[in-house]
Design an enzyme around this catalytic site. Structure first.
Site, PDB file in Angstrom:
ATOM      1  N   GLU A 186     -28.692 -22.342 -10.090  1.00  0.00           N
ATOM      2  CA  GLU A 186     -28.970 -21.355 -11.141  1.00  0.00           C
ATOM      3  C   GLU A 186     -28.079 -20.139 -10.958  1.00  0.00           C
ATOM      4  O   GLU A 186     -27.841 -19.720  -9.825  1.00  0.00           O
ATOM      5  CB  GLU A 186     -30.450 -20.950 -11.086  1.00  0.00           C
ATOM      6  CG  GLU A 186     -31.395 -22.111 -11.379  1.00  0.00           C
ATOM      7  CD  GLU A 186     -32.856 -21.697 -11.377  1.00  0.00           C
ATOM      8  OE1 GLU A 186     -33.157 -20.504 -11.102  1.00  0.00           O
ATOM      9  OE2 GLU A 186     -33.704 -22.553 -11.645  1.00  0.00           O
ATOM     10  N   ARG A 222     -39.617 -25.580  -8.876  1.00  0.00           N
ATOM     11  CA  ARG A 222     -38.286 -25.369  -8.339  1.00  0.00           C
ATOM     12  C   ARG A 222     -37.405 -26.564  -8.667  1.00  0.00           C
ATOM     13  O   ARG A 222     -37.832 -27.719  -8.571  1.00  0.00           O
ATOM     14  CB  ARG A 222     -38.332 -25.153  -6.812  1.00  0.00           C
ATOM     15  CG  ARG A 222     -38.933 -23.815  -6.392  1.00  0.00           C
ATOM     16  CD  ARG A 222     -38.032 -22.667  -6.817  1.00  0.00           C
ATOM     17  NE  ARG A 222     -38.505 -21.353  -6.378  1.00  0.00           N
ATOM     18  CZ  ARG A 222     -39.238 -20.535  -7.116  1.00  0.00           C
ATOM     19  NH1 ARG A 222     -39.610 -20.906  -8.334  1.00  0.00           N
ATOM     20  NH2 ARG A 222     -39.601 -19.359  -6.652  1.00  0.00           N
ATOM     21  N   HIS A 251     -35.387 -20.642 -16.498  1.00  0.00           N
ATOM     22  CA  HIS A 251     -36.260 -20.162 -15.423  1.00  0.00           C
ATOM     23  C   HIS A 251     -36.996 -18.882 -15.841  1.00  0.00           C
ATOM     24  O   HIS A 251     -36.977 -17.871 -15.139  1.00  0.00           O
ATOM     25  CB  HIS A 251     -35.471 -19.920 -14.130  1.00  0.00           C
ATOM     26  CG  HIS A 251     -36.337 -20.070 -12.905  1.00  0.00           C
ATOM     27  ND1 HIS A 251     -35.857 -20.544 -11.710  1.00  0.00           N
ATOM     28  CD2 HIS A 251     -37.653 -19.799 -12.693  1.00  0.00           C
ATOM     29  CE1 HIS A 251     -36.836 -20.562 -10.805  1.00  0.00           C
ATOM     30  NE2 HIS A 251     -37.935 -20.114 -11.397  1.00  0.00           N
TER      31      HIS A 251
END
Length: 300
Positions: free
Chosen positions: A255, A226, A274
């Site tokens: 994000e 994360r 991601h």
């Protein structure tokens, strides 16, 4: 049943034949999710994207379970769910192979300057006489988190001849080739640091100016966990000073990453959006796992 995404793997959907399935779209906002909860009153939510908070739970009085399409549940307000008797479950390990492979890909990209050399070659340069990369055999990798993903990375690193250190106070059945240590030893002894722990209130900004300064000069940082685990301005400063030789990052504090992000254009930072857990195989595994977990709660 509400899916906070635009789709779900066909084998997972087949498990949900007895339920009406509503999709929230590829990038639902918290308000979108609340509105859909109010409109459809789902008994279950499978969380792919977006955040599920107390407002969404209050908008769905029939809600019994929130099932994560993956392992990280930081986008779900677990305290609010517990207060309302709603179970939160995760498809732990479903994307472990995918994420571990991506972590190793980022590590190799940094150690071998893959992206930089590729760009130079396409621009017509031949850097054979001047370039030297890092050899990983005999180096030390420090893993923060030794769950399903961290263990896979540990096995890969060991197979490459690396010394493996790990910090995880909750890990059980640790392989003999992994040396358990405290965090200060991770910073002090690692040539590579790879993060594989969940984001909590206690470890936000774990890699900070202070901890990066405590690392070996020239350390490589890899993060497929994360983004909030890293103080991004501190990492950028450490990259520019040379304290950090390179970083391979798949997750970020905000994000999607906004245009003109400070990381953009930094040749020693290798970026991916991601997607570590996004493979065709993991898509099916996570969907089936999330569906089964939701059904297990609904069926008692």
């Amino acid at each position: 049943m509400l899916i906070t995404g635009a789709d779900l793997a066909a084998p997972a959907l087949a498990l949900l034949d007895d339920y009406e399935v509503v999709f929230a779209g590829k990038a639902p906002s918290p308000d979108d999710i609340v509105a859909l909860c109010r409109r459809h009153d789902p008994v279950a939510i499978i969380v792919r994207y977006g955040k599920v908070g107390a407002a969404a739970m209050d908008a769905a009085p029939s809600l019994r379970v929130i099932s994560k399409h993956g392992s990280g549940t930081d986008t779900i307000d677990k305290a609010a769910a517990a207060a309302r008797g709603i179970q939160v479950v995760a498809a732990a390990g479903a994307n472990a192979a995918a994420v571990a492979e991506h972590a190793m890909a980022l590590l190799l990209a940094c150690a071998k300057s893959v992206a930089v050399l590729n760009e130079r070659m396409h621009a017509g340069h031949w850097d054979k006489a001047t370039h030297k990369s890092m050899e990983l055999e005999g180096r030390t990798v420090g893993l923060v988190g030794l769950g399903a993903i961290g263990l896979r990375v540990a096995r890969m690193a060991d197979a490459m001849g690396m010394r493996v250190l790990a910090f995880d106070p909750y890990a059980k059945d640790v392989p003999p080739f992994v040396q358990r240590v405290e965090l200060d030893a991770i910073w002090r002894e690692s040539d590579v640091i790879s993060l594989h722990c969940p984001l909590t209130a206690d470890n936000a900004g774990l890699l900070s100016a202070a901890t990066l300064a405590a690392c070996k000069p020239g350390v490589i940082v890899v993060n497929t966990a994360r983004g909030g685990l890293i103080d991004e301005p501190a990492l950028l400063a450490a990259i520019r000073s040379g304290q950090v030789a390179g970083a391979g990052l798949d997750s970020f504090a905000e994000e999607p990453m906004t245009p003109a992000h400070p990381f953009h254009g930094e040749p020693r930072i290798t970026l991916s959006p991601h997607v570590a857990g996004v493979t065709a195989d993991a898509y099916v595994k996570m969907g089936v796992g999330a569906a089964r977990n939701a059904l297990a709660v609904l069926h008692g």
